[in-house]
Scaffold this motif. Structure first.
Motif, PDB file in Angstrom:
ATOM      1  N   ASP A  36      26.353  38.731  29.895  1.00 43.25           N
ATOM      2  CA  ASP A  36      26.032  40.052  29.021  1.00 43.25           C
ATOM      3  C   ASP A  36      27.407  40.044  28.188  1.00 43.25           C
ATOM      4  O   ASP A  36      28.010  39.443  28.072  1.00 43.25           O
ATOM      5  N   ASP A  37      27.129  41.415  27.535  1.00 42.56           N
ATOM      6  CA  ASP A  37      28.153  41.559  26.563  1.00 42.56           C
ATOM      7  C   ASP A  37      28.889  42.880  26.987  1.00 42.56           C
ATOM      8  O   ASP A  37      29.257  43.644  26.092  1.00 42.56           O
ATOM      9  N   ASN A  38      28.969  43.184  28.304  1.00 41.02           N
ATOM     10  CA  ASN A  38      29.768  44.407  28.694  1.00 41.02           C
ATOM     11  C   ASN A  38      31.166  44.113  28.402  1.00 41.02           C
ATOM     12  O   ASN A  38      31.693  43.248  28.488  1.00 41.02           O
ATOM     13  N   PHE A  39      31.846  45.217  28.391  1.00 39.16           N
ATOM     14  CA  PHE A  39      33.394  45.380  28.286  1.00 39.16           C
ATOM     15  C   PHE A  39      33.953  45.768  29.702  1.00 39.16           C
ATOM     16  O   PHE A  39      33.288  46.361  30.391  1.00 39.16           O
ATOM     17  N   VAL A  40      34.800  44.930  29.996  1.00 41.08           N
ATOM     18  CA  VAL A  40      35.191  44.991  31.589  1.00 41.08           C
ATOM     19  C   VAL A  40      36.691  45.456  31.394  1.00 41.08           C
ATOM     20  O   VAL A  40      37.732  44.718  30.746  1.00 41.08           O
ATOM     21  N   LEU A  41      37.034  46.576  32.387  1.00 43.79           N
ATOM     22  CA  LEU A  41      38.317  47.123  32.488  1.00 43.79           C
ATOM     23  C   LEU A  41      38.753  47.216  33.730  1.00 43.79           C
ATOM     24  O   LEU A  41      37.845  47.567  34.865  1.00 43.79           O
ATOM     25  N   GLY A  42      40.116  47.004  34.301  1.00 43.50           N
ATOM     26  CA  GLY A  42      40.248  46.876  35.607  1.00 43.50           C
ATOM     27  C   GLY A  42      41.856  47.054  35.942  1.00 43.50           C
ATOM     28  O   GLY A  42      42.591  46.807  34.986  1.00 43.50           O
ATOM     29  N   ALA A  43      42.073  47.287  37.243  1.00 42.77           N
ATOM     30  CA  ALA A  43      43.427  47.102  37.740  1.00 42.77           C
ATOM     31  C   ALA A  43      43.585  46.059  38.738  1.00 42.77           C
ATOM     32  O   ALA A  43      42.929  46.015  39.418  1.00 42.77           O
ATOM     33  N   ALA A  44      45.060  45.625  38.618  1.00 44.57           N
ATOM     34  CA  ALA A  44      45.355  44.442  39.521  1.00 44.57           C
ATOM     35  C   ALA A  44      46.841  44.651  39.868  1.00 44.57           C
ATOM     36  O   ALA A  44      47.737  45.056  39.356  1.00 44.57           O
ATOM     37  N   ASN A  45      47.065  44.220  41.370  1.00 43.23           N
ATOM     38  CA  ASN A  45      48.284  44.195  41.803  1.00 43.23           C
ATOM     39  C   ASN A  45      48.210  42.595  42.113  1.00 43.23           C
ATOM     40  O   ASN A  45      47.820  42.340  43.431  1.00 43.23           O
ATOM     41  N   PRO A  46      49.090  41.882  41.368  1.00 45.93           N
ATOM     42  CA  PRO A  46      49.249  40.403  41.816  1.00 45.93           C
ATOM     43  C   PRO A  46      50.435  39.841  42.708  1.00 45.93           C
ATOM     44  O   PRO A  46      50.604  38.958  42.954  1.00 45.93           O
ATOM     45  N   SER A  47      51.388  40.974  43.116  1.00 46.41           N
ATOM     46  CA  SER A  47      52.415  40.767  44.129  1.00 46.41           C
ATOM     47  C   SER A  47      53.322  39.694  43.176  1.00 46.41           C
ATOM     48  O   SER A  47      54.147  38.787  43.575  1.00 46.41           O
ATOM     49  N   GLY A  48      53.331  40.049  42.021  1.00 40.99           N
ATOM     50  CA  GLY A  48      54.542  39.340  41.236  1.00 40.99           C
ATOM     51  C   GLY A  48      53.473  38.480  40.203  1.00 40.99           C
ATOM     52  O   GLY A  48      52.558  37.553  40.604  1.00 40.99           O
ATOM     53  N   LEU A  49      54.043  38.255  38.934  1.00 38.62           N
ATOM     54  CA  LEU A  49      53.256  37.406  37.919  1.00 38.62           C
ATOM     55  C   LEU A  49      53.919  36.084  37.541  1.00 38.62           C
ATOM     56  O   LEU A  49      53.516  35.605  36.539  1.00 38.62           O
ATOM     57  N   ARG A  50      55.028  35.982  38.186  1.00 39.95           N
ATOM     58  CA  ARG A  50      55.971  34.687  37.756  1.00 39.95           C
ATOM     59  C   ARG A  50      55.097  33.533  38.079  1.00 39.95           C
ATOM     60  O   ARG A  50      54.573  33.399  39.004  1.00 39.95           O
ATOM     61  N   SER A  51      55.088  32.580  37.033  1.00 42.14           N
ATOM     62  CA  SER A  51      54.618  31.146  37.102  1.00 42.14           C
ATOM     63  C   SER A  51      53.167  31.182  37.587  1.00 42.14           C
ATOM     64  O   SER A  51      52.400  30.432  38.079  1.00 42.14           O
ATOM     65  N   LYS A  52      52.164  32.614  37.168  1.00 43.64           N
ATOM     66  CA  LYS A  52      51.004  32.761  37.467  1.00 43.64           C
ATOM     67  C   LYS A  52      50.042  32.623  36.111  1.00 43.64           C
ATOM     68  O   LYS A  52      48.774  32.960  36.351  1.00 43.64           O
ATOM     69  N   ALA A  53      50.746  32.270  35.309  1.00 41.64           N
ATOM     70  CA  ALA A  53      49.930  32.290  33.923  1.00 41.64           C
ATOM     71  C   ALA A  53      48.745  31.507  33.803  1.00 41.64           C
ATOM     72  O   ALA A  53      47.533  32.088  33.506  1.00 41.64           O
ATOM     73  N   PRO A  54      48.660  30.181  34.555  1.00 42.34           N
ATOM     74  CA  PRO A  54      47.373  29.549  34.417  1.00 42.34           C
ATOM     75  C   PRO A  54      46.379  29.960  35.329  1.00 42.34           C
ATOM     76  O   PRO A  54      45.089  29.987  35.183  1.00 42.34           O
ATOM     77  N   TYR A  55      46.669  30.680  36.344  1.00 41.76           N
ATOM     78  CA  TYR A  55      45.894  31.324  37.130  1.00 41.76           C
ATOM     79  C   TYR A  55      45.105  32.611  36.645  1.00 41.76           C
ATOM     80  O   TYR A  55      43.859  32.841  36.905  1.00 41.76           O
ATOM     81  N   VAL A  56      45.848  33.226  35.875  1.00 42.16           N
ATOM     82  CA  VAL A  56      45.530  34.701  35.222  1.00 42.16           C
ATOM     83  C   VAL A  56      44.477  34.051  34.344  1.00 42.16           C
ATOM     84  O   VAL A  56      43.246  34.736  34.053  1.00 42.16           O
ATOM     85  N   ALA A  57      44.933  32.790  33.317  1.00 43.00           N
ATOM     86  CA  ALA A  57      43.819  32.513  32.482  1.00 43.00           C
ATOM     87  C   ALA A  57      42.755  32.174  32.839  1.00 43.00           C
ATOM     88  O   ALA A  57      41.503  32.243  32.012  1.00 43.00           O
TER      89      ALA A  57
END
Length: 314
Positions: A36-57
């Motif tokens: 679909d063409d919906n707009f998605v907005l949200g909140a997240a707590n990843p317990s740290g974002l260091r070295s997690k760029a590929p996972y986020v992408a």
């Protein structure tokens, strides 16, 4: 023999027609429609974002705007994250972090850092917060242009329940009030305030402040509209992650999800909305053309005071 040949031709032609008919059928389209063409907005707590760029992408590419709490990111870490997102082919613009988390070793275990990741460029909102709030690495107010409409947001990461934070409730209330004032009362249009606030629902006066401004949490809206019971968002035990949205976004909301298969300790709280460009009217104040002032101004300076009558007549 001729009769047999004609019969074979008829059977062959019928088989071809059936095969072509199957090619034209779109099997599964009713139960598995396309994206679909919906707009998605949200909140997240990843317990740290260091070295997690590929996972986020790879695991958060379905969203448009994400408010992050507990990033642990210093200034250098933000640069590394953005480089990793670019290398991974992320659909997002550069990550915008709040006040950078100190990179000293003494900062271990203090759980700090906020930021926002969006498909459209994001900039900070000007504010007059006290230094204790603006430099806490726990509060951020920002805006981004989505579908030719300004989406304004705020993210707060409340102080956790720990001996390191003996005044956590008072400090979290100050963080929330500062962000709420900037987002809810000094901005217009579609807005939201989200994050891991480390408090239970309505444990602080700020919850009432948000509701008085017309904001509602995604899970509360899902309960009132579709009878979906609110879920715990922190370690399957407590509900401490929130995403309060304004009336403009409430009118566009079509779905709310709590996803537990993205991050280990906190659920991903997200809402799906109809596109802003189709549903939100925009009043545009056009800039007038330059007024053709005369090159020589011969009107006496005291003309206004020398005339009689009402101000309208003058």
């Amino acid at each position: 023999v001729c009769h047999s040949q004609r019969l074979c031709r008829l059977r062959f032609g019928g088989a071809v027609r059936v095969f072509v008919l199957f090619l034209l059928l779109r099997i599964g389209e009713a139960t598995n429609p396309g994206p679909d063409d919906n707009f998605v907005l949200g909140a997240a707590n990843p317990s740290g974002l260091r070295s997690k760029a590929p996972y986020v992408a790879s695991h958060m590419a379905h969203g448009d705007v994400w408010a992050f709490s507990e990033t642990h990111l210093s200034s250098r870490d933000v640069g590394s994250l953005n480089a990793g997102l670019k290398f991974a082919g992320s659909p997002f613009q550069s990550f915008l972090g709040g006040f950078p988390v100190p990179s000293s070793k003494t900062n271990a275990g203090t759980w700090k850092g906020v930021g926002v990741l969006s498909r459209t460029p994001v900039r900070r909102l000007p504010h007059d917060w006290p230094d204790e709030v603006s430099q806490s690495a726990r509060a951020l107010a920002f805006t981004t242009l989505v579908d030719d409409a300004w989406l304004t947001g705020g993210v707060v990461y409340g102080e956790p329940e720990s001996h390191l934070y003996p005044n956590r409730l008072r400090h979290t209330e100050a963080l929330l009030q500062s962000v709420i004032s900037s987002v809810c009362y000094l901005a217009t249009g579609p807005r939201f305030v989200a994050g891991d606030w480390n408090v239970l629902p309505h444990e602080l006066p700020s919850f009432r402040m948000l509701e008085q401004a017309g904001f509602r949490d995604l899970q509360d809206l899902a309960f009132h509209r579709w009878a979906i019971q609110p879920q715990a968002t922190c370690k399957h035990r407590t509900r401490k992650d929130f995403c309060y949205i304004s009336a403009e976004l409430q009118a566009l909301l079509v779905d709310v999800q709590v996803l537990w298969d993205v991050w280990p300790d906190h659920a991903l709280l997200q809402g799906s909305f109809r596109r802003l460009k189709q549903c939100i009217p925009r009043d545009v104040w056009r800039s007038p053309s330059a007024f053709p002032w005369p090159k020589e101004w011969t009107v006496p300076g005291d003309l206004w005071y020398s005339l009689d009558g009402s101000p309208t007549d003058r």
